[in-house]
Design an enzyme around this catalytic site. Structure first.
Site, short mmCIF file in Angstrom:
data_model
loop_
_atom_site.label_atom_id
_atom_site.label_comp_id
_atom_site.label_asym_id
_atom_site.label_seq_id
_atom_site.Cartn_x
_atom_site.Cartn_y
_atom_site.Cartn_z
N HIS A 28 -1.98 -0.90 10.87
CA HIS A 28 -3.03 -0.11 10.24
C HIS A 28 -3.22 -0.55 8.80
CE1 HIS A 28 0.79 2.06 9.70
NE2 HIS A 28 0.28 2.64 8.62
N ILE A 50 -4.05 11.82 6.89
CA ILE A 50 -3.74 13.26 6.81
C ILE A 50 -3.01 13.62 5.53
CG2 ILE A 50 -3.78 13.61 9.31
CD1 ILE A 50 -0.68 13.63 9.22
N ASN A 71 1.33 -1.80 5.16
CA ASN A 71 2.79 -1.73 5.09
C ASN A 71 3.35 -2.32 6.39
OD1 ASN A 71 2.63 -0.30 2.62
ND2 ASN A 71 2.31 1.60 3.74
N HIS A 77 -4.62 0.66 5.14
CA HIS A 77 -5.02 1.77 4.30
C HIS A 77 -6.12 1.27 3.37
CE1 HIS A 77 -1.36 4.37 4.94
NE2 HIS A 77 -0.87 3.19 5.29
N VAL A 128 4.37 4.06 10.84
CA VAL A 128 3.90 4.10 12.23
C VAL A 128 3.88 2.66 12.75
CG1 VAL A 128 2.01 4.72 13.78
CG2 VAL A 128 2.50 6.15 11.78
#
Length: 127
Positions: free
Chosen positions: A110, A36, A97, A112, A106
């Site tokens: 995940h 986002i 990260n 990126h 978060v």
């Protein structure tokens, strides 16, 4: 000491369908969607569907099927977004990260995938 998984995090809520996302691809084990707050022309997040806090948690505890499904979805995203080297494109950066020092925002693993331009140096020199 392992960090406990928080099932109220935004990615867990996306996986449950409580929050919409701009889906790029999905398989049985992972979901890919647009960031986002993109930091590059291509900026897609790939998340496992399992409850894993970080890369090291995922790498140590995910099943072989989950690891394969996640990895294959990453490859599919790179191809569909036109950043894969196999397709003759210019490449991408993949970043996970992790924890406080890694500035993980978060607490759900995940990756990126960012590309579409030269990304610049990975780290700046700090005295």
């Amino acid at each position: 000491m392992a960090l406990a998984y928080d099932d109220t995090n935004i990615f867990a809520r996306i996986l449950r369908g409580e929050i919409p996302c701009d889906k790029v691809a999905e398989n049985d084990h992972a979901l890919a969607f647009r960031d986002i707050r993109p930091q590059a022309p291509v900026h897609v997040l790939v998340i496992p569907k399992g409850a894993y806090v970080s890369f090291d948690d995922f790498a140590a505890n995910a099943s072989n099927a989950e690891i394969l499904g996640f990895t294959r979805l990453c490859a599919q995203v790179c191809m569909s977004e036109g950043v894969d080297l196999a397709g003759g494109n210019q490449g991408f950066r993949a970043v996970a990260n992790t924890g406080h020092h890694g500035v993980q925002e978060v607490p759900h693993y995940h990756l990126h995938i960012m590309g579409g331009r030269v990304m610049g140096p990975m780290l700046s020199r700090q005295g």
